[in-house]
Design an enzyme around this catalytic site. Structure first.
Site, PDB file in Angstrom:
ATOM      1  N   CYS A 292       3.977   5.869  -8.483  1.00  0.00           N
ATOM      2  CA  CYS A 292       5.238   5.460  -7.868  1.00  0.00           C
ATOM      3  C   CYS A 292       5.419   6.318  -6.621  1.00  0.00           C
ATOM      4  O   CYS A 292       5.461   7.557  -6.716  1.00  0.00           O
ATOM      5  CB  CYS A 292       6.375   5.720  -8.861  1.00  0.00           C
ATOM      6  SG  CYS A 292       8.015   5.406  -8.206  1.00  0.00           S
TER       7      CYS A 292
ATOM      8  N   CYS B   9       4.734   1.189  -1.801  1.00  0.00           N
ATOM      9  CA  CYS B   9       5.479   1.067  -3.062  1.00  0.00           C
ATOM     10  C   CYS B   9       4.514   0.360  -3.991  1.00  0.00           C
ATOM     11  O   CYS B   9       3.900  -0.645  -3.601  1.00  0.00           O
ATOM     12  CB  CYS B   9       6.748   0.235  -2.876  1.00  0.00           C
ATOM     13  SG  CYS B   9       7.527  -0.228  -4.449  1.00  0.00           S
TER      14      CYS B   9
HETATM   15  N1  DGL Z   1       7.181   1.448  -7.705  1.00  0.00           N
HETATM   16  C1  DGL Z   1       8.060   2.348  -7.022  1.00  0.00           C
HETATM   17  C2  DGL Z   1       7.359   2.972  -5.816  1.00  0.00           C
HETATM   18  O1  DGL Z   1       6.141   2.960  -5.715  1.00  0.00           O
HETATM   19  C3  DGL Z   1       9.397   1.846  -6.560  1.00  0.00           C
HETATM   20  C4  DGL Z   1      10.245   0.999  -7.404  1.00  0.00           C
HETATM   21  C5  DGL Z   1      11.694   1.436  -7.505  1.00  0.00           C
HETATM   22  O2  DGL Z   1      12.443   1.397  -6.504  1.00  0.00           O
HETATM   23  O3  DGL Z   1      12.032   1.842  -8.616  1.00  0.00           O
HETATM   24  O4  DGL Z   1       7.995   3.489  -4.946  1.00  0.00           O
END
Ligand code: DGL
Length: 253
Positions: free
Chosen positions: A71, A182
């Protein structure tokens, strides 16, 4: 049983997990999605740090000997703090892939699709300052894309309109590289490719290679099953795992 622990606020980290499974097929993984607290991208850094701490404790308690913060938002807010706090465990994080984008661009313009929290972070500012001095960077926080992937609505006309809206400023400026900063966004790659000429940059395969490099020497391959947990709805999560990475799994609560 030892596992590679993989963490995201939701289903996005599955894009990294898929690469870890490809690269390290016989190493068991444990995936934790903190879907109750999603989206992290709209939260404050202190809040994110606390949630990441809790998630790391959960993974360690369930046998993780390596932690992958799959993430960008969690990595930007807490990678350094987490490394200091759990110094006995290797921690791999995500960094917006601005460096390869800046190296490859021919037009001198790159786009970055990300979350609001990552866009505002010191990590992002430093990466841009360090690697993208000589190029124009168009940064688009795109929270609605996280929702699209979580809800499985990417193949709808509404979904396409949302994606088009985020890509417009990059397309108009002639960006020829778009960084997917993301982990939810690689699941939109096929849709995005129909809406832009730019090359999409997804760092997940590089992260999987980094995970292989930091694995402790005693990490023996086994046929132990991969484990999946969510703080949200296990049935919905199970369907997402099947839809997104083609694995039929049992989700633990
Ligand atoms: N998957 C998360 C990232 O890579 C973001 C998702 C969220 O905003 O919770 O930043």
């Amino acid at each position: 049983m030892t596992h590679i622990g993989v963490f995201d606020s939701g289903v996005g980290g599955l894009s990294v997990l898929r690469e870890i499974h490809r690269h390290l097929p016989h190493i068991p993984t444990i995936y934790y999605a903190d879907q109750v607290h999603l989206p992290y991208g709209q939260r404050q850094p202190d809040d994110i740090r606390q949630l990441v701490e809790n998630a790391a404790d959960f993974l360690i308690a369930h046998g993780a000997q390596v932690i992958v913060l799959a993430c960008h938002t969690a990595s930007a807010a807490s990678l350094h703090e987490l490394r200091a706090r759990v110094a006995h465990i290797p921690i791999v994080g995500m960094e917006p892939a601005v460096k390869p984008a800046a190296e490859r661009t021919q037009s001198g313009v790159i786009g970055v699709l990300t979350t609001s929290a990552t866009a505002k972070s010191g990590l992002y500012r430093r990466v841009v300052e360090r690697f993208a001095q000589h190029v124009r960077v168009i940064t688009e926080p795109a929270p609605a894309l996280v929702t699209l992937v979580e809800s499985g609505m990417q193949n709808t006309p509404e979904g396409e309109a949302i994606m088009k809206g985020y890509l417009q400023p990059m397309n108009d400026a002639g960006a020829d590289q778009i960084v997917l900063a993301c982990t939810h966004f690689p699941f939109l790659a096929d849709n995005l490719k129909r809406l832009t000429q730019a090359e999409l940059i997804d760092p997940s395969a590089a992260v999987a290679r980094q995970v292989a490099r930091v694995l402790p020497g005693d990490f023996a391959p086994t046929s132990a099953p991969h484990l999946y947990y969510t703080s949200g709805d296990p049935d919905a999560f199970q369907q997402s795992v099947k839809a997104l990475i083609g694995e039929a799994v049992r989700v633990n609560v």
